[in-house]
Enzyme design. Structure first.
Site, PDB file in Angstrom:
ATOM      1  N   HIS A 161       0.853  -1.198   0.000  1.00 12.51           N
ATOM      2  CA  HIS A 161       0.000   0.000   0.000  1.00 12.51           C
ATOM      3  C   HIS A 161       0.881   1.237   0.000  1.00 12.51           C
ATOM      4  CE1 HIS A 161      -3.045   2.919   1.222  1.00 12.51           C
ATOM      5  NE2 HIS A 161      -3.936   2.026   0.820  1.00 12.51           N
ATOM      6  N   ASP A 168      -8.075  -4.415  -0.276  1.00 14.60           N
ATOM      7  CA  ASP A 168      -8.655  -4.971  -1.500  1.00 14.60           C
ATOM      8  C   ASP A 168      -8.476  -6.471  -1.611  1.00 14.60           C
ATOM      9  OD1 ASP A 168      -9.763  -2.698  -2.529  1.00 14.60           O
ATOM     10  OD2 ASP A 168      -7.873  -2.017  -3.378  1.00 14.60           O
TER      11      ASP A 168
HETATM   12  N1  ACO Z   1       4.154  -7.649  -5.282  1.00 10.16           N
HETATM   13  C1  ACO Z   1       5.500  -7.776  -5.349  1.00 10.16           C
HETATM   14  N2  ACO Z   1       6.382  -6.807  -5.019  1.00 10.16           N
HETATM   15  C2  ACO Z   1       5.874  -5.650  -4.582  1.00 10.16           C
HETATM   16  C3  ACO Z   1       4.485  -5.445  -4.459  1.00 10.16           C
HETATM   17  C4  ACO Z   1       3.608  -6.495  -4.826  1.00 10.16           C
HETATM   18  N3  ACO Z   1       2.280  -6.349  -4.726  1.00 10.16           N
HETATM   19  N4  ACO Z   1       4.258  -4.194  -4.002  1.00 10.16           N
HETATM   20  C5  ACO Z   1       5.444  -3.637  -3.824  1.00 10.16           C
HETATM   21  N5  ACO Z   1       6.450  -4.517  -4.168  1.00 10.16           N
HETATM   22  C6  ACO Z   1       7.889  -4.297  -4.031  1.00 10.16           C
HETATM   23  C7  ACO Z   1       8.429  -3.361  -5.109  1.00 10.16           C
HETATM   24  O1  ACO Z   1       8.843  -4.095  -6.244  1.00 10.16           O
HETATM   25  C8  ACO Z   1       9.556  -2.687  -4.393  1.00 10.16           C
HETATM   26  O2  ACO Z   1      10.631  -3.582  -4.358  1.00 10.16           O
HETATM   27  P1  ACO Z   1      12.168  -3.047  -4.389  1.00 10.16           P
HETATM   28  O3  ACO Z   1      12.289  -2.139  -3.206  1.00 10.16           O
HETATM   29  O4  ACO Z   1      12.998  -4.277  -4.320  1.00 10.16           O
HETATM   30  O5  ACO Z   1      12.297  -2.313  -5.700  1.00 10.16           O
HETATM   31  C9  ACO Z   1       9.042  -2.529  -2.973  1.00 10.16           C
HETATM   32  O6  ACO Z   1       8.112  -3.599  -2.801  1.00 10.16           O
HETATM   33  C10 ACO Z   1       8.354  -1.198  -2.684  1.00 10.16           C
HETATM   34  O7  ACO Z   1       7.277  -1.032  -3.627  1.00 10.16           O
HETATM   35  P2  ACO Z   1       6.835   0.365  -4.267  1.00 10.16           P
HETATM   36  O8  ACO Z   1       6.302   0.105  -5.623  1.00 10.16           O
HETATM   37  O9  ACO Z   1       7.930   1.361  -4.119  1.00 10.16           O
HETATM   38  O10 ACO Z   1       5.657   0.778  -3.284  1.00 10.16           O
HETATM   39  P3  ACO Z   1       4.554   1.867  -3.623  1.00 10.16           P
HETATM   40  O11 ACO Z   1       4.180   2.453  -2.321  1.00 10.16           O
HETATM   41  O12 ACO Z   1       4.972   2.771  -4.702  1.00 10.16           O
HETATM   42  O13 ACO Z   1       3.347   0.982  -4.203  1.00 10.16           O
HETATM   43  C11 ACO Z   1       1.325  -0.231  -4.362  1.00 10.16           C
HETATM   44  C12 ACO Z   1       2.219   0.652  -3.482  1.00 10.16           C
HETATM   45  C13 ACO Z   1       1.006   0.498  -5.699  1.00 10.16           C
HETATM   46  C14 ACO Z   1       0.003  -0.481  -3.639  1.00 10.16           C
HETATM   47  C15 ACO Z   1       2.058  -1.556  -4.643  1.00 10.16           C
HETATM   48  O14 ACO Z   1       2.340  -2.215  -3.424  1.00 10.16           O
HETATM   49  C16 ACO Z   1       1.266  -2.476  -5.590  1.00 10.16           C
HETATM   50  O15 ACO Z   1       1.408  -2.344  -6.810  1.00 10.16           O
HETATM   51  N6  ACO Z   1       0.443  -3.396  -5.026  1.00 10.16           N
HETATM   52  C17 ACO Z   1      -0.415  -4.236  -5.840  1.00 10.16           C
HETATM   53  C18 ACO Z   1      -1.663  -3.451  -6.303  1.00 10.16           C
HETATM   54  C19 ACO Z   1      -2.684  -3.251  -5.211  1.00 10.16           C
HETATM   55  O16 ACO Z   1      -3.008  -4.174  -4.469  1.00 10.16           O
HETATM   56  N7  ACO Z   1      -3.224  -2.016  -5.113  1.00 10.16           N
HETATM   57  C20 ACO Z   1      -4.275  -1.704  -4.117  1.00 10.16           C
HETATM   58  C21 ACO Z   1      -3.790  -0.743  -3.093  1.00 10.16           C
HETATM   59  S1  ACO Z   1      -5.030  -0.538  -1.822  1.00 10.16           S
HETATM   60  C22 ACO Z   1      -6.146   0.578  -2.405  1.00 10.16           C
HETATM   61  O17 ACO Z   1      -5.947   1.284  -3.356  1.00 10.16           O
HETATM   62  C23 ACO Z   1      -7.480   0.719  -1.700  1.00 10.16           C
END
Ligand code: ACO
Length: 434
Positions: free
Chosen positions: A313, A370
């Site tokens: 998140h 979600d």
């Molecule tokens: N699966 C695998 N790896 C992940 C995931 C995931 N779901 N989410 C984050 N990571 C990893 C990234 O690759 C990154 O790794 P690194 O540091 O080795 O490069 C690290 O975790 C940090 O991730 P960021 O992308 O920098 O985190 P950010 O805060 O930008 O993204 C987000 C948050 C968009 C929710 C992300 O976790 C994601 O894409 N999740 C899946 C989609 C999702 O479930 N969205 C719903 C959010 S809840 C809502 O909107 C009500």
């Protein structure tokens, strides 16, 4: 309205071109600090650049507080845990919109006013009919909500709190009908109306689930689950759709047009659309043979764009408090409804694997709201493409509360600035010379 902040006796200095400028440091009621740059451009000629508004506050607000590091979410000072476990959705809606928990009389008055408005113009059906059956219900819902303006023009000019109240109850009364029609259209079911003898949530259930050949009996498991889900989604401060509602409303467009814009913003997969993406991911894992370990590996592989939907998140870097509540609720609902579904089994396996996996632990990637909401909606028999519509149904009081606050605070029209990087001073070439 409270809407005040404490002006600290400290200031922040910005030095530019050998001149020093002071800006006030502000503190909110939960001790969040911010720099008030209201006069930055007039004093210095400078603007700030902050794509995605990761560091910028757009307003001061009394409605919702969240602390992503500590996993705290509160509506008007009440913890989300208390509200989800003890309150009724309509009480929470009243709290969000009007600032206080309602007395019995206030709640009954609201329910009566909503009942009065639980009807929509028959001609809205003509609009609905012109959509193809394959239309995504979020697009249908945005259009029907926007069309409410045409059918209720008196709700546009808001010049008093009374006008505001009328527009609010109209929307609270009509919105559940529109959401159910968006679903019934897809399923080919007859379009039905509210049953005002039922509590708000049971009415939503009958609007969604009632079959033409059966008497509708509310199921307490469904009622409780829906009540919790809608409360947990009811507000989340200045997220993408809420900011959209506030900015559209800041031009004094009416409430229905502003909420319609919010619905469009919520539709995206990076926002409310994620709950649909979770189930689609689980289904694709299943059709691939159900090997969760293979997909865990893919999620961790930096050369593979696959991400585990429903994990991580932007704001919550500890845990999503809403997810914690829904995890318990998901287990209860599956058990009580006796649901066995291979896709839900895959969800449980993924959850266990991710929670014990170093990659996910190190990056603080927990299941988000979600992940579990999708699982519960599926167990309740709600079609996947309706999940985001359910989110909208829950978020409605939050959008209304934020729109109302923005209008009562007389916020100026939202109008960001930019740093222009396009070409400068080109000479026009006539078409026949290009
Ligand atoms: N699966 C695998 N790896 C992940 C995931 C995931 N779901 N989410 C984050 N990571 C990893 C990234 O690759 C990154 O790794 P690194 O540091 O080795 O490069 C690290 O975790 C940090 O991730 P960021 O992308 O920098 O985190 P950010 O805060 O930008 O993204 C987000 C948050 C968009 C929710 C992300 O976790 C994601 O894409 N999740 C899946 C989609 C999702 O479930 N969205 C719903 C959010 S809840 C809502 O909107 C009500």
């Amino acid at each position: 309205m409270h809407s005040h902040f404490i002006c600290m006796d400290k200031t922040i200095k910005i030095t530019y071109n050998d001149k020093s400028f002071d800006f006030d440091l502000l503190k909110g009621s939960e001790n969040e600090l911010g720099i008030n740059i209201k006069d930055l451009r007039s004093k210095t000629g400078l603007i700030t650049l902050d794509p995605g508004y990761k560091n910028s506050g757009s307003c001061i607000s009394d409605i919702t507080f969240l602390d992503g590091e500590k996993g705290i979410l509160k509506y008007r000072g009440y913890s989300i845990e208390d509200l989800a476990n003890k309150a009724d959705f309509l009480e929470v809606a009243y709290l969000l919109i009007f600032g206080e928990l309602p007395s019995k009389i206030q709640l009954e008055k609201l329910k009566n006013n909503i009942n009065e408005e639980s009807i929509v113009d028959e001609d809205l059906k003509v609009i609905l009919k012109s959509f193809p059956k394959s239309a995504h219900p979020m697009g249908v819902l945005a259009s029907l909500t926007s069309a409410l303006t045409a059918f209720n023009p008196s709700a546009v000019d808001i010049n008093s709190e009374e006008n505001m109240f009328e527009a609010i109850v109209m929307l609270l009364g009509k919105f559940p009908i529109l959401t159910s029609w968006a679903q019934r259209k897809v399923k080919g079911l007859p379009l039905i109306y509210s049953d005002i003898s039922l509590p708000y949530i049971d009415n939503i259930s009958q609007l969604m689930f009632k079959r033409p050949n059966q008497k509708y009996e509310p199921n307490p498991v469904v009622t409780n689950a829906l009540n919790k889900l809608l409360i947990l989604h009811a507000d989340h401060e200045q997220n993408c759709s809420t900011s959209t509602v506030r900015i559209v409303g800041s031009s004094h467009a009416g409430l229905f047009a502003s909420v319609s814009a919010g619905i469009s913003a919520l539709w995206g997969r990076l926002h409310g659309g994620a709950n649909q993406a979770v189930i689609e991911m689980l289904e694709s894992i299943r059709s691939d043979g159900g090997d969760t370990k293979k997909f865990m590996k893919k999620a961790k592989d930096k050369n593979d764009p696959f991400r585990l939907m429903g994990f991580g998140h932007r704001v919550y870097k500890n845990f999503d408090p809403r997810a914690k509540i829904l995890k318990v609720s998901a287990d209860e609902v599956l058990k009580e409804l006796g649901v066995t579904d291979p896709v839900l089994e895959i969800a449980k396996e993924l959850e266990t694997e991710a929670l014990n996996d170093k990659y996910f632990i190190d990056r603080k990637l927990y299941p988000n709201v979600d992940f579990y909401s999708g699982i519960i909606y599926r167990a309740l028999g709600i079609p996947t493409e309706m999940f985001t519509v359910m989110f909208a149904l829950g978020r409605l009081p939050g959008w209304i509360a934020q729109w109302r606050e923005m209008r009562l605070n007389n916020e100026p029209i939202g109008r960001p600035r930019q740093i222009y990087t396009g070409p400068t001073d080109r000479v026009f070439t006539p078409l026949d010379l290009r």
